[in-house]
Design an enzyme around this catalytic site. Structure first.
Site, PDB file in Angstrom:
ATOM      1  N   ASP A  68      -6.558  -6.029  -1.596  1.00 42.06           N
ATOM      2  CA  ASP A  68      -5.245  -6.526  -2.007  1.00 42.06           C
ATOM      3  C   ASP A  68      -5.349  -7.605  -3.089  1.00 42.06           C
ATOM      4  OD1 ASP A  68      -4.091  -4.708  -0.303  1.00 42.06           O
ATOM      5  OD2 ASP A  68      -3.802  -6.145   1.315  1.00 42.06           O
ATOM      6  N   LYS A  90       6.408   5.922   7.205  1.00 41.70           N
ATOM      7  CA  LYS A  90       5.958   5.061   8.300  1.00 41.70           C
ATOM      8  C   LYS A  90       7.150   4.531   9.074  1.00 41.70           C
ATOM      9  CE  LYS A  90       1.916   3.498   5.731  1.00 41.70           C
ATOM     10  NZ  LYS A  90       1.266   2.356   5.049  1.00 41.70           N
ATOM     11  N   HIS A 100       0.816  -1.210   0.000  1.00 43.59           N
ATOM     12  CA  HIS A 100       0.000   0.000   0.000  1.00 43.59           C
ATOM     13  C   HIS A 100       0.857   1.269   0.000  1.00 43.59           C
ATOM     14  CE1 HIS A 100      -2.894  -2.647   2.545  1.00 43.59           C
ATOM     15  NE2 HIS A 100      -3.062  -2.892   1.255  1.00 43.59           N
ATOM     16  N   TYR A 124       2.588   1.428  14.032  1.00 43.00           N
ATOM     17  CA  TYR A 124       3.351   2.320  13.162  1.00 43.00           C
ATOM     18  C   TYR A 124       2.900   3.765  13.266  1.00 43.00           C
ATOM     19  CZ  TYR A 124      -0.506   1.183   9.896  1.00 43.00           C
ATOM     20  OH  TYR A 124      -1.730   0.976   9.314  1.00 43.00           O
TER      21      TYR A 124
END
Length: 184
Positions: free
Chosen positions: A169, A70, A61, A130
């Site tokens: 996905d 991130k 992503h 994250y």
């Protein structure tokens, strides 16, 4: 903290100093001054926490707007974590880095803006935390197929069994059809 180079210079493995005894352990997971010195100045605006079961793959992503850097780590279990360079003006465009992150090794991975990101759960379950440099913008999110042959990511799949994917996905784009990013 140690900041470890990867084969993509902007992606860093961060290894904390862990102080432990028979009572448990202590570690510093983030310090702005050190992070900015080794990874560039960033402000984190959002933090996320997810839990996934064995065999689940989330990703790859990225966002074309509100592009997120991130800083990722695992607080329970183990994952194989991947960053793919989507910056068309980069020398490492289309290259990837993959590392094992676990509660045991306590490593983190810095995935800068301009990269697609994903992970595969190798333990019974994993909790993934994250920090992000921008907000989640679902209308600008792109998903690239996890098994795109041009990327040739070496996912640690058991017995070559396909991972469990979300519908999003499953419908991921081929790398060659995915929007690229510039200006990072």
């Amino acid at each position: 903290m140690k900041f470890i180079e990867t084969n993509i210079p902007d992606v860093k493995i961060i290894e904390p100093a862990v102080f432990g005894d028979d009572r448990g352990f202590f570690m510093e997971t983030f310090r702005t001054e050190l992070f900015n010195q080794h990874c560039g100045e960033r402000v984190f605006v959002q933090e996320n926490h997810s839990k996934s079961s064995n065999g689940i793959l989330r990703g790859l992503h990225y966002q074309t707007e509100n592009t997120q850097g991130k800083l990722v780590r695992v607080t329970s279990g183990e994952v194989f974590d991947v960053a793919v360079d989507m910056r068309s003006d980069s020398k490492t465009f289309g290259k990837w880095v993959g590392v094992i992150l676990s509660a045991e090794n306590k490593r983190q991975l810095w995935v800068p803006e301009g990269f697609a990101h994903g992970f595969f759960v190798t333990s019974d379950s994993a909790e993934f935390v994250y920090k992000c440099t921008d907000i989640y913008n679902p209308s600008a999110e792109v998903s690239i197929k996890w098994d795109d042959p041009s990327l040739a990511i070496n996912w640690p799949l058991e017995n070559h069994k396909n991972p469990l994917l979300s519908e999003k996905d499953e419908l991921g784009l081929a790398f060659s059809n995915a929007p690229t990013l510039t200006g990072f």
